[in-house]
Design a protein around this motif. Structure first.
Motif: not given
Ligand SMILES: Cc1ncc(COP(=O)(O)O)c(C=O)c1O
Length: 459
Positions: A271, A349-350, A352-355, A358, A361, A434-435
């Motif tokens: 990230g 950034d993706r 770090r902040n999103d994938t 996710y 989790k 992606t998610r």
């Protein structure tokens, strides 16, 4: 004649007759036959029989921008036509390593501004070892030549890489390692934390083993400490937050150089461009390779901190070291295009902040609760699943490593490529996941765990 004219059986026979694979039991391979991967696209790889597999390992921790990127092929083609090769010896250079070095200095930690190229992570670590020892020689302290590493570390497979690494099986076959390299405990709380010991305290204790090794040898004998920010091949072992700041403090206290091996973690995986930034470390060297070109070309870059380079320049004298392919123009052209894509698509950034969040989790919510799973952990897009017989006691299945192989085989049969190392499943997917891709992976891994559990119960 192209490979399409051969049957799978024929390719396997030729492979067995002529191709010695890395890290392979050749007797076993001859009995089983290889899986032949023929093509790939985006996050998927395909074998000769048409099976589609979601690649949970980005090849071998490297294909960060995914497969089938025409831009990289075009960059290689254009560079091959213009200048396929020239060396960077004898006061020569070619444009692409020059521009790549500038780019790497921009994205590296601020104290790191120069680059030495090779073709593999192992070569880069050989360079790093030679460079830190050379540094202390020209600083007038040749006796400062000992390097501290960690058990289960992986730093490559050349003689220096194996010696720096802490893999017992590799050391046994080496039958004589590079001298003056010692290995201390790894920061692996799941197995090594004492009952009731907090993660924080465990991290400090693991860091203290570095200090103990320095004191045992005498600080005037210790050149450097080397570590992967997150141990990769050893099982995605993520240190507690207290570990790296303490290791850095100890290295500074005793004037010991800090060498990071970011062959896996470099170029966005955690990230940030480098895990040094994730953990707030200011290293003296950073070994990188793999995702520098997303695996499209073999290339490594040893990023070197100002402390070492200013001494090299001030003291002068030749550093008698380098490779024919140091700064290969085609590999560097591909790396430049790869970094441009990572930047344009905002992949760091993706993660770090999103994938990344996710992924963490999803592993916690959908995998951690399975009866076979002792722990899941992840950082960015890099994760581990501990396979156990008993969640409460952390007891493993016997023989050691066999349960993870059972899970892996079911995963592959269900369209999911991941890796088993010891009793740990590891994941290091392309950063383009992606998610939805993460959901698909969790579903396939969950199914593999169910099938493996049914098999393991029968044993
Ligand atoms: C942390 C680390 N260092 C070094 C290497 C060696 O790289 P290569 O296989 O390119 O020589 C690897 C390979 O996986 C690695 O994970």
């Amino acid at each position: 004649m192209t490979y399409q004219n051969y049957s799978l059986k024929q390719l396997q026979q030729i492979d067995a007759a002529h191709h010695l694979h890395p890290f392979t039991d050749h007797k076993e391979l001859r009995e089983a036959g290889s899986r032949i991967i023929t093509h790939a696209n985006g996050p998927f790889i395909y074998d000769s029989e048409g099976a589609e597999l979601l690649d949970g390992m980005a090849g071998l921790w490297c294909v960060n921008i995914g497969y089938g990127r025409d831009e990289l092929a075009e960059a290689a083609y254009a560079q091959m036509k213009e200048l396929p090769y020239y060396n960077s010896f004898f006061k020569c250079s070619t444009p692409t390593p020059v521009l790549l070095s500038k780019k790497l200095a921009e994205i590296a930690p601020k104290n790191v501004n120069q680059v030495f190229y090779g073709s593999s992570g192992s070569e880069a670590n050989d360079t790093a070892l030679r460079l830190v020892r050379h540094y202390w020689v020209i600083e007038g302290k040749p006796e400062k030549n000992r390097v501290i590493s960690r058990k289960m570390a992986y730093h490559g497979s050349t003689i220096a890489g194996t010696s720096l690494g802490g893999m017992d099986a590799m050391h046994k076959q080496l039958n004589g390692a590079v001298p003056n390299i010692v290995h201390v405990m790894m920061p692996y709380a799941y197995e090594l934390a004492l009952p009731g010991e907090s993660d924080h305290d465990f991290g400090l204790r693991a860091a203290k083993s570095v200090e103990d090794a320095i004191l045992e040898a005498g600080a005037d004998k210790v050149a450097a400490f080397i570590g992967e920010p997150v141990m990769g091949a050893g099982g995605v072992k993520i240190p507690p937050a207290s570990y790296w700041p303490e290791v850095q403090r100890i290295c500074r206290k005793y004037d010991v150089l800090l060498m990071l091996d970011e062959v896996i973690t470099g170029y966005g995986r955690t990230g940030e461009w480098f895990a040094a930034q994730t953990f707030g470390i200011e290293p003296d060297t950073i070994t990188t390779a793999k995702a520098l070109t997303s695996g499209y070309q073999p290339l490594s870059a040893l990023l070197v901190g100002d402390r070492i380079t200013s001494t090299l320049v001030e003291k002068g004298g030749e550093f008698h070291h380098g490779y024919t392919y140091s700064g290969h123009p085609v590999a560097c052209a591909v790396a430049l295009k790869n970094l441009e894509i990572i930047e344009q698509e905002g992949l760091v950034d993706r993660v770090r902040n999103d994938t990344g969040p996710y992924f963490a989790k999803a592993l916690q919510e959908r995998i951690a609760g399975h009866d076979l799973v002792g722990e899941v952990r992840s950082i960015g897009l890099m994760g581990a699943i501990e396979i156990v017989k008993d969640k409460a006691t952390k007891e493993r299945f016997l023989p050691s490593g066999s349960a993870a192989v059972t899970v892996r085989d079911h995963a592959i049969a269900n369209g999911m490529m991941l890796r088993a190392t010891g009793d740990t499943m590891i994941l290091s997917p392309p950063l383009i996941w992606t998610r939805d891709t993460i959901d698909m992976a969790c579903e396939r891994i969950g199914k593999a765990l169910d099938l493996a559990q049914a098999d393991l119960r029968k044993r």
